[in-house]
Scaffold this motif. Sequence first.
Motif, mmCIF file in Angstrom:
data_model
loop_
_atom_site.group_PDB
_atom_site.id
_atom_site.type_symbol
_atom_site.label_atom_id
_atom_site.label_comp_id
_atom_site.label_asym_id
_atom_site.label_seq_id
_atom_site.Cartn_x
_atom_site.Cartn_y
_atom_site.Cartn_z
ATOM 1 N N LEU A 121 0.826 -1.207 0.000
ATOM 2 C CA LEU A 121 0.000 0.000 0.000
ATOM 3 C C LEU A 121 0.863 1.261 0.000
ATOM 4 C CD1 LEU A 121 -2.847 -1.046 2.455
ATOM 5 C CD2 LEU A 121 -3.058 -0.671 -0.014
ATOM 6 N N ALA A 122 2.002 1.217 0.675
ATOM 7 C CA ALA A 122 2.910 2.366 0.678
ATOM 8 C C ALA A 122 3.450 2.628 -0.727
ATOM 9 C CB ALA A 122 4.056 2.136 1.667
ATOM 10 N N VAL A 123 3.779 1.575 -1.469
ATOM 11 C CA VAL A 123 4.261 1.723 -2.842
ATOM 12 C C VAL A 123 3.148 2.289 -3.723
ATOM 13 C CG1 VAL A 123 5.062 0.475 -4.897
ATOM 14 C CG2 VAL A 123 6.022 -0.077 -2.647
ATOM 15 N N ILE A 124 1.938 1.767 -3.568
ATOM 16 C CA ILE A 124 0.797 2.253 -4.348
ATOM 17 C C ILE A 124 0.544 3.723 -4.035
ATOM 18 C CG2 ILE A 124 -1.716 2.046 -4.668
ATOM 19 C CD1 ILE A 124 -1.313 -1.027 -4.143
ATOM 20 N N GLN A 125 0.579 4.082 -2.751
ATOM 21 C CA GLN A 125 0.358 5.475 -2.357
ATOM 22 C C GLN A 125 1.426 6.386 -2.950
ATOM 23 O OE1 GLN A 125 0.016 6.166 1.856
ATOM 24 N NE2 GLN A 125 -0.175 8.357 1.600
ATOM 25 N N SER A 126 2.659 5.949 -2.926
ATOM 26 C CA SER A 126 3.748 6.733 -3.504
ATOM 27 C C SER A 126 3.533 6.935 -4.997
ATOM 28 C CB SER A 126 5.087 6.032 -3.254
ATOM 29 O OG SER A 126 6.124 6.691 -3.934
ATOM 30 N N SER A 129 0.556 9.356 -5.556
ATOM 31 C CA SER A 129 0.933 10.728 -5.192
ATOM 32 C C SER A 129 1.837 11.350 -6.252
ATOM 33 C CB SER A 129 1.637 10.740 -3.837
ATOM 34 O OG SER A 129 0.750 10.341 -2.822
ATOM 35 N N GLN A 130 2.811 10.581 -6.723
ATOM 36 C CA GLN A 130 3.713 11.098 -7.750
ATOM 37 C C GLN A 130 2.986 11.283 -9.083
ATOM 38 O OE1 GLN A 130 7.730 9.310 -7.749
ATOM 39 N NE2 GLN A 130 7.163 8.463 -5.747
ATOM 40 N N SER A 131 2.016 10.422 -9.377
ATOM 41 C CA SER A 131 1.214 10.563 -10.597
ATOM 42 C C SER A 131 0.398 11.849 -10.546
ATOM 43 C CB SER A 131 0.271 9.361 -10.769
ATOM 44 O OG SER A 131 0.990 8.180 -10.982
ATOM 45 N N ALA A 133 1.183 14.568 -8.950
ATOM 46 C CA ALA A 133 2.124 15.679 -9.163
ATOM 47 C C ALA A 133 2.448 15.835 -10.646
ATOM 48 C CB ALA A 133 3.395 15.453 -8.348
ATOM 49 N N VAL A 134 2.663 14.721 -11.347
ATOM 50 C CA VAL A 134 2.945 14.769 -12.786
ATOM 51 C C VAL A 134 1.745 15.358 -13.526
ATOM 52 C CG1 VAL A 134 3.297 13.344 -14.856
ATOM 53 C CG2 VAL A 134 4.652 12.905 -12.793
ATOM 54 N N LEU A 135 0.549 14.906 -13.182
ATOM 55 C CA LEU A 135 -0.657 15.407 -13.850
ATOM 56 C C LEU A 135 -0.847 16.905 -13.604
ATOM 57 C CD1 LEU A 135 -3.041 12.424 -13.163
ATOM 58 C CD2 LEU A 135 -2.376 13.277 -15.421
ATOM 59 N N GLN A 136 -0.618 17.352 -12.380
ATOM 60 C CA GLN A 136 -0.753 18.780 -12.084
ATOM 61 C C GLN A 136 0.252 19.592 -12.896
ATOM 62 O OE1 GLN A 136 -0.406 18.430 -7.778
ATOM 63 N NE2 GLN A 136 -2.510 19.111 -7.541
ATOM 64 N N GLU A 137 1.483 19.134 -12.954
ATOM 65 C CA GLU A 137 2.519 19.844 -13.699
ATOM 66 C C GLU A 137 2.212 19.861 -15.195
ATOM 67 O OE1 GLU A 137 5.674 22.210 -14.374
ATOM 68 O OE2 GLU A 137 4.931 21.630 -12.409
ATOM 69 N N GLU A 138 1.811 18.739 -15.742
ATOM 70 C CA GLU A 138 1.504 18.663 -17.169
ATOM 71 C C GLU A 138 0.267 19.490 -17.515
ATOM 72 O OE1 GLU A 138 3.303 17.344 -19.781
ATOM 73 O OE2 GLU A 138 4.800 17.275 -18.186
ATOM 74 N N THR A 139 -0.699 19.549 -16.612
ATOM 75 C CA THR A 139 -1.880 20.394 -16.834
ATOM 76 C C THR A 139 -1.461 21.856 -16.897
ATOM 77 O OG1 THR A 139 -3.315 18.793 -15.730
ATOM 78 C CG2 THR A 139 -4.163 21.027 -15.951
ATOM 79 N N LYS A 140 -0.607 22.280 -15.953
ATOM 80 C CA LYS A 140 -0.106 23.662 -15.972
ATOM 81 C C LYS A 140 0.649 23.945 -17.261
ATOM 82 C CE LYS A 140 0.366 24.473 -11.033
ATOM 83 N NZ LYS A 140 1.310 24.621 -9.914
ATOM 84 N N ASN A 141 1.468 22.994 -17.699
ATOM 85 C CA ASN A 141 2.220 23.170 -18.941
ATOM 86 C C ASN A 141 1.288 23.367 -20.135
ATOM 87 O OD1 ASN A 141 4.622 22.884 -17.546
ATOM 88 N ND2 ASN A 141 4.925 20.756 -18.149
ATOM 89 N N LEU A 142 0.229 22.589 -20.196
ATOM 90 C CA LEU A 142 -0.720 22.694 -21.307
ATOM 91 C C LEU A 142 -1.483 24.008 -21.281
ATOM 92 C CD1 LEU A 142 -2.096 19.050 -21.364
ATOM 93 C CD2 LEU A 142 -0.762 20.162 -23.169
ATOM 94 N N GLN A 143 -1.674 24.556 -20.103
ATOM 95 C CA GLN A 143 -2.456 25.790 -19.968
ATOM 96 C C GLN A 143 -1.617 27.049 -20.122
ATOM 97 O OE1 GLN A 143 -3.923 24.799 -16.131
ATOM 98 N NE2 GLN A 143 -5.808 23.905 -16.920
#
Length: 153
Positions: A121-126, A129-131, A133-143
């Motif tokens: 579960l710790a690996v899944i949570q990590s 969480s990192q996914s 962060a990637v999605l937030q960053e890529e969304t900002k990049n697209l906008q």
Amino acid sequence: MANLQLGRELSARTLMFHAAIAEKVRLSATEHKALDLLSRAGALTAGQLAELTGLTTGAITGLVDRLEKIGFVRRERDPSDRRKVMIYPNLEKMEREIAPLFASMSQQMQTLLSRYSEQELAVIQSFVSQSIAVLQEETKNLQSPSSSHSPTS
């Protein structure tokens, strides 16, 4: 490559599930997810909600107008700064109309999660969480206005 395909499938199924939930309560998928963000924040200004969603402030105004009209949010002046208008979610209405639609999914996800060890579960949570962060960053990049991502590139 199979892992990326699996991620795409999960993304598509998640999007379709939330679209179906939104349709049940006569919201668009965007309205539903904006309301979700708002409910977790407690109260936000239109500008803060625009930043969280990546929508323009004009789009947020229309979205909040629609949510207010059907009783999912209310606007109130901030008592400490009367120039600010805060948007509050109607948590009682959400609990009554939206939460029951998640009951089966929540139960099934609890059963699924119970199959994993604390370490797994710790690996899944990590990963999740990192996914995020990637999605937030890529969304900002697209906008961003200087985005090099375009349909023709």
